[in-house]
Design a protein around this motif. Structure first.
Motif, PDB file in Angstrom:
ATOM      1  N   ARG A  23       0.799  -1.233   0.000  1.00 39.13           N
ATOM      2  CA  ARG A  23       0.000   0.000   0.000  1.00 39.13           C
ATOM      3  C   ARG A  23       0.824   1.272   0.000  1.00 39.13           C
ATOM      4  O   ARG A  23       0.286   2.361  -0.178  1.00 39.13           O
ATOM      5  CB  ARG A  23      -0.867   0.078   1.268  1.00 39.13           C
ATOM      6  CG  ARG A  23      -1.728  -1.114   1.481  1.00 39.13           C
ATOM      7  CD  ARG A  23      -2.553  -0.942   2.742  1.00 39.13           C
ATOM      8  NE  ARG A  23      -3.244  -2.198   3.017  1.00 39.13           N
ATOM      9  CZ  ARG A  23      -3.967  -2.430   4.097  1.00 39.13           C
ATOM     10  NH1 ARG A  23      -4.100  -1.481   5.016  1.00 39.13           N
ATOM     11  NH2 ARG A  23      -4.569  -3.585   4.273  1.00 39.13           N
ATOM     12  N   GLU A  26       3.089   5.640   3.668  1.00 32.20           N
ATOM     13  CA  GLU A  26       2.187   6.676   4.176  1.00 32.20           C
ATOM     14  C   GLU A  26       0.766   6.156   4.363  1.00 32.20           C
ATOM     15  O   GLU A  26       0.047   6.590   5.256  1.00 32.20           O
ATOM     16  CB  GLU A  26       2.153   7.881   3.214  1.00 32.20           C
ATOM     17  CG  GLU A  26       3.481   8.570   2.963  1.00 32.20           C
ATOM     18  CD  GLU A  26       4.093   9.239   4.192  1.00 32.20           C
ATOM     19  OE1 GLU A  26       3.425   9.258   5.249  1.00 32.20           O
ATOM     20  OE2 GLU A  26       5.239   9.717   4.092  1.00 32.20           O
ATOM     21  N   GLN A  27       0.344   5.236   3.483  1.00 31.37           N
ATOM     22  CA  GLN A  27      -1.036   4.760   3.497  1.00 31.37           C
ATOM     23  C   GLN A  27      -1.274   3.653   4.533  1.00 31.37           C
ATOM     24  O   GLN A  27      -2.392   3.167   4.673  1.00 31.37           O
ATOM     25  CB  GLN A  27      -1.440   4.223   2.109  1.00 31.37           C
ATOM     26  CG  GLN A  27      -1.627   5.305   1.043  1.00 31.37           C
ATOM     27  CD  GLN A  27      -0.316   5.904   0.581  1.00 31.37           C
ATOM     28  OE1 GLN A  27       0.651   5.198   0.332  1.00 31.37           O
ATOM     29  NE2 GLN A  27      -0.259   7.229   0.505  1.00 31.37           N
ATOM     30  N   THR A  28      -0.221   3.238   5.228  1.00 30.65           N
ATOM     31  CA  THR A  28      -0.366   2.150   6.207  1.00 30.65           C
ATOM     32  C   THR A  28      -0.416   2.731   7.614  1.00 30.65           C
ATOM     33  O   THR A  28       0.404   3.581   7.962  1.00 30.65           O
ATOM     34  CB  THR A  28       0.833   1.182   6.092  1.00 30.65           C
ATOM     35  OG1 THR A  28       0.880   0.665   4.758  1.00 30.65           O
ATOM     36  CG2 THR A  28       0.707   0.038   7.075  1.00 30.65           C
ATOM     37  N   THR A  29      -1.395   2.280   8.414  1.00 33.69           N
ATOM     38  CA  THR A  29      -1.484   2.753   9.805  1.00 33.69           C
ATOM     39  C   THR A  29      -0.965   1.668  10.747  1.00 33.69           C
ATOM     40  O   THR A  29      -0.863   0.495  10.375  1.00 33.69           O
ATOM     41  CB  THR A  29      -2.936   3.067  10.202  1.00 33.69           C
ATOM     42  OG1 THR A  29      -3.678   1.833  10.199  1.00 33.69           O
ATOM     43  CG2 THR A  29      -3.576   4.055   9.232  1.00 33.69           C
TER      44      THR A  29
END
Lengths: 186, 186
Positions: A23, A26-29
């Motif tokens: 992903r 940045e898009q991974t939490t």
């Protein structure tokens, strides 16, 4: 840098890298990572300060191996050889994990904030190596030059290794050092 | 890296460094800098993105000089010599500003966020030098090794120069390169 630690810590690191590749960083939490690893967010934060640190889990261990190899080298060994051999010892931690290292490198290359942290960790390796050489009695400028040169050889060899240009990391280190000697031999 | 640009930009850079030395980087605001330089905060932000960037004002110019010296080097010159000579050219931008460079180095050394940015700028110099060598037909690994080696010599020579160990930066560069050749000559 290193490969997976056992248990939850290792699963978290593996899950994080998978998700960063799939992903983007940045898009991974942290929640995504914990879920993929089958643990809670609290468990994540028991092991790692933030989602950047997951990618640098092995770096302290690598530095410890490097420093202890420098400290333990045969007295009288020339400083560049001391550092080169120490990096070969540190490289054993990565050997066999080329695909992992390649994925990690791609994630870092895509994110300036991760590049900065990687550079700071590599600079930390160089400082630690220079300090260990000075403890062996190598004078300050020579210690810093030898440590920096070792770091240069490691970075270039590492790039070749993850790009698949060489059988193993140790071989890439030796080839690269030989090339450097050829380039600087005036 | 470089010294003061003329006009408001130069006064802002000078005021910023003075304040970072007097009060510390974290304790200085953009408002403080603008006030000391006798301009408005708006003027500050017309010249600099943030209070970190003030310390890196000369770095693009230094990189341009480095790259153009590499591109313009005599054909057939060995890559390490090309890079070493190019760093001597870049060093002319700093020569004469030793006290300024020393103050700047101390401010950066005291602040991890500035160290990261400095490392990123230095890595940028190395990448640009490697790319310029490749354009001259130097193969990729040799180009990277020569560029990294040039960067190593520059960093070590720069530290010696700001520490007052050598008459000028050019002399420190030459001494350091000679030492590196001695260290890597197996």
């Amino acid at each position: 840098m290193g490969r997976w630690a056992p248990g939850a810590r290792g699963r978290l690191a593996e899950a994080a890298l998978e998700l960063y590749v799939e992903r983007g960083f940045e898009q991974t939490t942290v929640g995504d990572i914990a879920e993929r690893a089958g643990v809670t967010e609290r468990t994540f934060f028991r092991h790692f300060a933030d989602k950047r640190e997951v990618l640098f889990d092995g770096s302290q261990h690598l530095q410890d191996v490097l420093v202890s190899a420098i400290s333990g080298a045969e007295p009288g060994t020339p400083p560049v050889d001391v550092v080169a051999t120490a990096y070969e010892r540190a490289a054993e931690l990565l050997e066999g994990g080329r695909e992992h290292s390649a994925q990690r490198s791609r994630v870092i290359a895509a994110t300036p904030g991760l590049q900065e942290r990687e550079l700071l960790k590599l600079a930390g390796l160089t400082s630690a190596a220079a300090a260990a050489l000075q403890e062996r009695g190598v004078a300050a400028p020579a210690a810093l030059l030898a440590a920096e040169t070792g770091g240069t050889v490691f970075r270039v060899a590492f790039d070749r290794w993850v790009a698949g240009q060489g059988e193993d990391l140790r071989g890439c280190l030796r080839t690269t050092l030989a090339e450097l000697r050829g380039l600087t031999g005036s």
